[in-house]
Design a protein around this motif. Structure first.
Motif, PDB file in Angstrom:
ATOM      1  N   ASP A 187      37.712  38.141  51.094  1.00 53.15           N
ATOM      2  CA  ASP A 187      38.907  37.972  52.253  1.00 53.15           C
ATOM      3  C   ASP A 187      38.638  38.372  53.816  1.00 53.15           C
ATOM      4  N   ASN A 213      39.761  42.228  48.461  1.00 58.08           N
ATOM      5  CA  ASN A 213      38.981  41.299  47.484  1.00 58.08           C
ATOM      6  C   ASN A 213      37.504  40.669  47.918  1.00 58.08           C
ATOM      7  N   LYS A 214      36.972  40.206  47.538  1.00 58.46           N
ATOM      8  CA  LYS A 214      35.590  39.904  48.301  1.00 58.46           C
ATOM      9  C   LYS A 214      35.703  38.847  48.993  1.00 58.46           C
ATOM     10  N   ARG A 247      32.368  48.005  50.296  1.00 58.16           N
ATOM     11  CA  ARG A 247      32.078  46.980  50.225  1.00 58.16           C
ATOM     12  C   ARG A 247      30.537  46.079  51.496  1.00 58.16           C
TER      13      ARG A 247
END
Length: 365
Positions: free
Chosen positions: A235, A232-233, A259
């Motif tokens: 993390d 997840n963004k 990412r």
């Protein structure tokens, strides 16, 4: 009549004396006019011609090592020497054996690249006993008479960690890529630990790293696994890589995974590294480094000082510079052009003496 003869004789003696004095003055005047630097260079040129130099490397990997070797060979050739590279592929026992081979083959001078005291001390002491000068780079060597060069490793780590902290607002989850067993890595770790102790809002969520013949590729695979673990963004906020091979692998994994919110901060610089940092789609945004060609050049200069009989310092620290994407032009450049955009990069004068510069002149013609 008698007095006339005496006068003529005296006149002849006077003329002869003046002629002899004039003849004797010519070489004397030439000697007085000779520059000390020219004399030293002339003497050095004779005694330092055609030197055989061994470069003993722990590992020869990536573009940084390639440019370092290029710097070594370039400077040695300018001074009339020839370099033979011995690489151990990361095997310290092989590195020790290569050192012994260089001594037995009676090389005139030895350069050491990385390695440990446990593996090299015995061989280095043997070389010193045989009057073979040794200059080491990034090796934890403390043998009397051996000069050791190092990059400002703690400074490089501090520069990149401070930039990372500023970019992430002093908080976030980071990944550290580092490996033990290398003197420069150990020094960089000191700065990292100090940074983490002071920045309590920065959390290390993962740490890994290993040196191999495929370090960048192995790092990429490991980073891909970590990205899956933290999908997840938010993390992972950033990656701090203590070596450019680590930074390359991590950046490729992050870029391929899409990412783009994760940024990479590395150490060291080569043409390949610079190309990645200039790429606005690449996560690698900053690095701190010493020009690898300069490292090789400076190391050779100090070796030739020893070959000349000069005293050299026990330790020499090479000053690093910080390079970030926002300093660089949009058009692609190489490290040879980097000095036009980053102050302090390349063209180091460390290790130069007047007589060394004079000694280079024949090679330049």
């Amino acid at each position: 009549m008698k007095s006339l003869k005496q006068s003529i004789a005296l006149l002849l003696v006077l003329i002869l004396s003046i002629s002899l004095a004039a003849c004797g003055a010519k070489p004397e005047a030439k000697q007085e006019g000779a520059a000390p630097a020219d004399n030293a260079a002339a003497g050095a040129a004779g005694s330092l011609a055609n030197k055989k130099i061994a470069l003993i490397m722990q590992i020869n990997l990536g573009t940084f090592s390639a440019q370092y070797i290029e710097g070594v060979k370039e400077q040695a050739e300018k001074l009339g020497g020839k370099v033979t590279v011995f690489t151990a592929d990361g095997d310290l026992a092989k590195m020790s054996s290569n050192l012994d081979a260089a001594i037995n083959q009676k090389f005139d001078g030895i350069l050491i690249d990385h390695g440990t005291a446990e593996a090299l001390d015995q061989g280095i002491k043997k070389a010193v006993e045989k009057k073979i000068p040794v200059i080491a780079f990034d090796a934890d060597i403390k043998v009397p008479g051996v000069t050791v060069l190092e990059q400002g490793d703690q400074k490089m780590a501090e520069l990149t960690l401070d930039k990372m902290s500023k970019d992430i607002g002093g908080k976030g989850n980071i990944v550290k890529i580092w490996v033990a067993g290398f003197a420069p890595m150990e020094r960089r770790q000191v700065a990292y630990q100090q940074f983490m102790d002071k920045n309590k809002d920065v959390k290390e969520v993962a740490a890994f790293g290993a040196a191999s013949q495929n370090t960048a590729l192995d790092t990429q695979a490991q980073m891909e696994a970590i990205l899956k673990k933290y999908p997840n963004k938010g993390d992972i906020t950033a990656v701090w890589a203590a070596w450019d091979e680590f930074a390359k692998g991590a950046a490729r994994a992050i870029q391929q995974a899409g990412r783009t919110e994760i940024k990479v901060y590395g150490i060291d610089m080569s043409d390949e590294d610079l190309q990645m940092i200039q790429d606005t789609t690449n996560p690698w945004v900053a690095s701190a480094a010493v020009d690898p060609k300069d490292i090789g050049r400076v190391q050779v200069r100090y070796l030739y000082q020893k070959l000349h009989g000069d005293q050299t310092p026990d330790n020499i620290v090479l000053d690093p510079v910080f390079v970030s994407r926002d300093q660089l032009p949009q058009t692609q450049i190489s490290t040879t052009q980097l000095s036009e955009h980053v102050k302090g990069w390349g063209n180091s004068e460390q290790g130069y003496t007047d007589w060394l510069k004079q000694l280079e002149q024949p090679a330049k013609k």
